[in-house]
Design an enzyme around this catalytic site. Structure first.
Site, mmCIF file in Angstrom:
data_model
loop_
_atom_site.group_PDB
_atom_site.id
_atom_site.type_symbol
_atom_site.label_atom_id
_atom_site.label_comp_id
_atom_site.label_asym_id
_atom_site.label_seq_id
_atom_site.Cartn_x
_atom_site.Cartn_y
_atom_site.Cartn_z
ATOM 1 N N MET A 99 0.843 -1.197 0.000
ATOM 2 C CA MET A 99 0.000 0.000 0.000
ATOM 3 C C MET A 99 0.876 1.245 0.000
ATOM 4 O O MET A 99 1.700 1.423 0.902
ATOM 5 C CB MET A 99 -0.897 0.015 1.239
ATOM 6 C CG MET A 99 -1.924 -1.082 1.275
ATOM 7 S SD MET A 99 -2.851 -1.072 2.840
ATOM 8 C CE MET A 99 -1.655 -1.875 3.915
ATOM 9 N N ILE A 157 1.673 -5.297 8.139
ATOM 10 C CA ILE A 157 3.095 -4.991 8.290
ATOM 11 C C ILE A 157 3.320 -3.491 8.167
ATOM 12 O O ILE A 157 2.873 -2.857 7.203
ATOM 13 C CB ILE A 157 3.921 -5.730 7.221
ATOM 14 C CG1 ILE A 157 3.688 -7.240 7.338
ATOM 15 C CG2 ILE A 157 5.409 -5.407 7.354
ATOM 16 C CD1 ILE A 157 4.207 -8.018 6.161
ATOM 17 N N GLY A 187 1.645 4.187 4.588
ATOM 18 C CA GLY A 187 2.507 3.332 3.794
ATOM 19 C C GLY A 187 2.826 1.999 4.429
ATOM 20 O O GLY A 187 3.534 1.946 5.424
ATOM 21 N N SER A 188 2.360 0.900 3.893
ATOM 22 C CA SER A 188 2.493 -0.369 4.588
ATOM 23 C C SER A 188 2.195 -1.536 3.651
ATOM 24 O O SER A 188 2.181 -1.381 2.438
ATOM 25 C CB SER A 188 1.555 -0.386 5.791
ATOM 26 O OG SER A 188 0.313 0.204 5.467
ATOM 27 N N ARG A 189 1.941 -2.706 4.254
ATOM 28 C CA ARG A 189 1.794 -3.927 3.462
ATOM 29 C C ARG A 189 0.933 -4.935 4.221
ATOM 30 O O ARG A 189 0.938 -4.966 5.453
ATOM 31 C CB ARG A 189 3.201 -4.489 3.216
ATOM 32 C CG ARG A 189 3.307 -5.905 2.689
ATOM 33 C CD ARG A 189 4.767 -6.205 2.454
ATOM 34 N NE ARG A 189 5.025 -7.593 2.120
ATOM 35 C CZ ARG A 189 6.006 -8.001 1.339
ATOM 36 N NH1 ARG A 189 6.823 -7.112 0.813
ATOM 37 N NH2 ARG A 189 6.184 -9.278 1.085
#
Length: 220
Positions: A99, A157, A187-189
């Protein structure tokens, strides 16, 4: 569009600070290039943060039984078989969604079932698109057992900018597609771990939409 509940406090604080800065500047130097420049930057900054915390209303439009739905907006950055050694302790099919700061950062449950396990682990804050972020960054894990007894692991994450993971899932509760599982700030996953042999419905670098795009079909 609604503002996500995770952003209301931050947005109010940011608005107050920017308002005070601009009013103080106006009364100190008056109208001029400096004031208009700061006012412009303040407006852009507030709108960017507001956009980040948008909370769209979404419902999966089809029968979700047997499907794994994208738990987040973003880009597919991994489709591979890996050893999942932290929670499931077995070989799994990993599908990862990165993301960016421009994506909606709410996370949805990828399958219907019962929450079996929830845990949080502190870690580093390297860029979320890197493979090592799955095992080295700050992360939260949610294991969902489907009606057919299949365990699906969804891992939130943190990225280089994300410093807070929020997880709403509670062990023992029923969960469904269309319900939010959590939120990651900036901002991540999200990684999804599925049984080896699961049919994959997406491809690398594909853009997916949270709670809208089917990413896999579980074996019956």
């Amino acid at each position: 569009m609604k503002v996500h509940k995770e952003g209301t406090g931050l947005l109010l604080t940011l608005f107050t600070i920017l308002f005070i800065v601009n009013i103080t500047l106006y009364h100190t130097v008056g109208k001029g290039m400096l004031f208009y420049s700061v006012a412009f930057v303040s407006t852009v900054l507030f709108l960017l943060v507001l956009n980040f915390f948008r909370s769209p209303f979404r419902r999966f439009p089809y029968d979700s039984e047997g499907l794994v739905i994208a738990p987040a907006d973003g880009t597919i950055v991994a489709i591979e078989e890996v050893m999942e050694n932290e929670i499931l302790h077995k070989k799994c099919l990993q599908i990862s969604i990165f993301m960016s700061i421009f994506n909606v950062h709410a996370n949805w449950f990828p399958v219907n079932g019962t929450v079996k396990h929830v845990s949080h682990q502190n870690g580093r804050f390297m860029a979320a698109y890197l493979p090592k972020s799955s095992t080295e960054n700050e992360r939260s894990a949610v294991v969902i057992t489907t009606r057919n007894g299949v365990d699906v692991l969804a891992r939130q994450i943190a990225g280089a900018m994300a410093r807070r993971i929020v997880t709403y899932a509670k062990p023992g509760e029923k969960c469904h597609v269309d319900e939010q599982m959590g939120f990651i700030k900036f901002g991540s996953r999200v990684d999804v771990y599925l049984p080896v042999g699961t049919e994959v419905l997406i491809e690398m670098d594909q853009k997916v939409t949270g709670n809208q795009t089917p990413i896999a079909r579980l074996s019956k």
